[in-house]
Motif scaffolding. Structure first.
Motif, PDB file in Angstrom:
ATOM      1  N   PRO A 103       0.807  -1.222   0.000  1.00 17.13           N
ATOM      2  CA  PRO A 103       0.000   0.000   0.000  1.00 17.13           C
ATOM      3  C   PRO A 103       0.846   1.281   0.000  1.00 17.13           C
ATOM      4  N   ALA A 104       0.571   2.150  -0.953  1.00 16.76           N
ATOM      5  CA  ALA A 104       1.301   3.414  -1.068  1.00 16.76           C
ATOM      6  C   ALA A 104       1.106   4.282   0.168  1.00 16.76           C
ATOM      7  N   GLY A 105      -0.037   4.164   0.819  1.00 11.40           N
ATOM      8  CA  GLY A 105      -0.312   4.974   2.004  1.00 11.40           C
ATOM      9  C   GLY A 105       0.597   4.683   3.181  1.00 11.40           C
ATOM     10  N   VAL A 106       1.219   3.534   3.184  1.00  4.57           N
ATOM     11  CA  VAL A 106       2.145   3.176   4.264  1.00  4.57           C
ATOM     12  C   VAL A 106       3.459   3.937   4.126  1.00  4.57           C
ATOM     13  N   VAL A 107       3.847   4.241   2.894  1.00  8.04           N
ATOM     14  CA  VAL A 107       5.177   4.795   2.632  1.00  8.04           C
ATOM     15  C   VAL A 107       5.439   6.098   3.392  1.00  8.04           C
ATOM     16  N   PRO A 108       4.599   7.138   3.271  1.00 12.04           N
ATOM     17  CA  PRO A 108       4.937   8.378   3.988  1.00 12.04           C
ATOM     18  C   PRO A 108       4.912   8.218   5.506  1.00 12.04           C
ATOM     19  N   VAL A 109       4.007   7.407   6.010  1.00 14.04           N
ATOM     20  CA  VAL A 109       3.930   7.175   7.458  1.00 14.04           C
ATOM     21  C   VAL A 109       5.184   6.459   7.935  1.00 14.04           C
ATOM     22  N   ASP A 110       5.577   5.427   7.223  1.00 11.71           N
ATOM     23  CA  ASP A 110       6.740   4.644   7.624  1.00 11.71           C
ATOM     24  C   ASP A 110       8.039   5.444   7.462  1.00 11.71           C
ATOM     25  N   LEU A 111       8.127   6.243   6.408  1.00  8.57           N
ATOM     26  CA  LEU A 111       9.305   7.090   6.235  1.00  8.57           C
ATOM     27  C   LEU A 111       9.418   8.098   7.377  1.00  8.57           C
ATOM     28  N   ALA A 112       8.300   8.705   7.729  1.00  4.32           N
ATOM     29  CA  ALA A 112       8.301   9.656   8.845  1.00  4.32           C
ATOM     30  C   ALA A 112       8.716   8.961  10.142  1.00  4.32           C
ATOM     31  N   TRP A 113       8.198   7.745  10.348  1.00  3.99           N
ATOM     32  CA  TRP A 113       8.578   7.009  11.545  1.00  3.99           C
ATOM     33  C   TRP A 113      10.072   6.671  11.531  1.00  3.99           C
ATOM     34  N   GLY A 114      10.600   6.282  10.402  1.00  2.00           N
ATOM     35  CA  GLY A 114      12.024   5.989  10.312  1.00  2.00           C
ATOM     36  C   GLY A 114      12.884   7.193  10.671  1.00  2.00           C
ATOM     37  N   VAL A 115      12.465   8.377  10.235  1.00  2.00           N
ATOM     38  CA  VAL A 115      13.182   9.608  10.554  1.00  2.00           C
ATOM     39  C   VAL A 115      13.112   9.889  12.052  1.00  2.00           C
ATOM     40  N   VAL A 116      11.906   9.866  12.607  1.00  2.00           N
ATOM     41  CA  VAL A 116      11.714  10.175  14.029  1.00  2.00           C
ATOM     42  C   VAL A 116      12.420   9.151  14.914  1.00  2.00           C
ATOM     43  N   LEU A 117      12.215   7.876  14.617  1.00  2.00           N
ATOM     44  CA  LEU A 117      12.806   6.813  15.429  1.00  2.00           C
ATOM     45  C   LEU A 117      14.333   6.881  15.409  1.00  2.00           C
ATOM     46  N   THR A 118      14.906   6.940  14.228  1.00  2.00           N
ATOM     47  CA  THR A 118      16.358   6.884  14.120  1.00  2.00           C
ATOM     48  C   THR A 118      17.003   8.150  14.683  1.00  2.00           C
ATOM     49  N   ALA A 119      16.413   9.306  14.429  1.00  2.00           N
ATOM     50  CA  ALA A 119      16.940  10.545  15.009  1.00  2.00           C
ATOM     51  C   ALA A 119      16.847  10.506  16.530  1.00  2.00           C
ATOM     52  N   SER A 120      15.748  10.001  17.049  1.00  2.00           N
ATOM     53  CA  SER A 120      15.571   9.923  18.501  1.00  2.00           C
ATOM     54  C   SER A 120      16.589   8.989  19.135  1.00  2.00           C
ATOM     55  N   VAL A 121      16.782   7.842  18.533  1.00  2.00           N
ATOM     56  CA  VAL A 121      17.746   6.873  19.066  1.00  2.00           C
ATOM     57  C   VAL A 121      19.163   7.435  18.974  1.00  2.00           C
ATOM     58  N   ALA A 122      19.490   8.063  17.866  1.00  2.00           N
ATOM     59  CA  ALA A 122      20.810   8.685  17.731  1.00  2.00           C
ATOM     60  C   ALA A 122      20.987   9.788  18.775  1.00  2.00           C
ATOM     61  N   GLY A 123      19.925  10.538  19.016  1.00  2.00           N
ATOM     62  CA  GLY A 123      19.976  11.586  20.029  1.00  2.00           C
ATOM     63  C   GLY A 123      20.214  11.029  21.422  1.00  2.00           C
ATOM     64  N   VAL A 124      19.524   9.958  21.756  1.00  2.00           N
ATOM     65  CA  VAL A 124      19.740   9.303  23.055  1.00  2.00           C
ATOM     66  C   VAL A 124      21.177   8.812  23.166  1.00  2.00           C
ATOM     67  N   GLY A 125      21.649   8.159  22.123  1.00  2.00           N
ATOM     68  CA  GLY A 125      23.015   7.642  22.140  1.00  2.00           C
ATOM     69  C   GLY A 125      24.039   8.756  22.291  1.00  2.00           C
ATOM     70  N   ALA A 126      23.854   9.835  21.561  1.00  2.00           N
ATOM     71  CA  ALA A 126      24.792  10.964  21.658  1.00  2.00           C
ATOM     72  C   ALA A 126      24.726  11.609  23.033  1.00  2.00           C
ATOM     73  N   TRP A 127      23.538  11.753  23.573  1.00  2.00           N
ATOM     74  CA  TRP A 127      23.384  12.330  24.909  1.00  2.00           C
ATOM     75  C   TRP A 127      24.157  11.495  25.926  1.00  2.00           C
ATOM     76  N   VAL A 128      24.011  10.181  25.843  1.00  2.00           N
ATOM     77  CA  VAL A 128      24.758   9.297  26.736  1.00  2.00           C
ATOM     78  C   VAL A 128      26.263   9.450  26.503  1.00  2.00           C
ATOM     79  N   GLY A 129      26.662   9.458  25.234  1.00  2.00           N
ATOM     80  CA  GLY A 129      28.077   9.592  24.903  1.00  2.00           C
ATOM     81  C   GLY A 129      28.672  10.898  25.391  1.00  2.00           C
ATOM     82  N   LEU A 130      27.938  11.979  25.279  1.00  2.00           N
ATOM     83  CA  LEU A 130      28.433  13.269  25.744  1.00  2.00           C
ATOM     84  C   LEU A 130      28.541  13.295  27.270  1.00  2.00           C
TER      85      LEU A 130
END
Length: 134
Positions: A103-130
């Motif tokens: 379904p094409a309707g999944v694509v924008p939702v899943d892409l947005a989730w990939g951006v939010v999820l990965t940025a959030s996890v990277a942010g947590v990791g960097a916060w811990v690292g700092l």
């Protein structure tokens, strides 16, 4: 424990917590409506866990460590957002191109989730690292 392993552990916890909340509660009905015809009756947990472990390692190497090196939480968020977009686009757009009934309707939702999820996890990791570096 090396810096990588500490960052990896923090990112694994963040990733699992966020993705389970998303897939298990927030967007569960959406994915069921959109992709129910494609979903397996039982989750292949081996494949799912392998993806999580590999993906989180890539987040640490490609997003978190460069951000910690530059001492920039913003860098982690930006690299995480870009990496999340690229990784989730690889799955979603390839699936849209090749799989009958994806379904094409999944694509924008899943892409947005990939951006939010990965940025959030990277942010947590960097916060811990700092925090570990100070």
């Amino acid at each position: 424990m090396t810096l990588f392993l500490k960052l990896y552990a923090a990112c694994v916890v963040a990733f699992f917590a966020l993705d389970i909340a998303w897939l298990g509660f927030v967007a569960k009905a959406f994915y069921q409506r959109q992709m129910g015809h494609l979903l397996a009756e039982k989750t292949n947990w081996g494949a799912a866990i392998a993806f999580y472990l590999i993906y989180v390692a890539a987040i640490v190497v490609l997003c978190v460590l460069p951000a910690v090196e530059k001492q920039s939480l913003l860098r982690a968020l930006g690299l995480g957002a870009m990496f999340g977009l690229a990784a989730y686009a690889a799955f979603d757009l390839t699936s849209l191109a090749l799989l009958k009934g994806f379904p094409a309707g999944v694509v924008p939702v899943d892409l947005a989730w990939g951006v939010v999820l990965t940025a959030s996890v990277a942010g947590v990791g960097a916060w811990v690292g700092l925090r570990l570096a100070s």
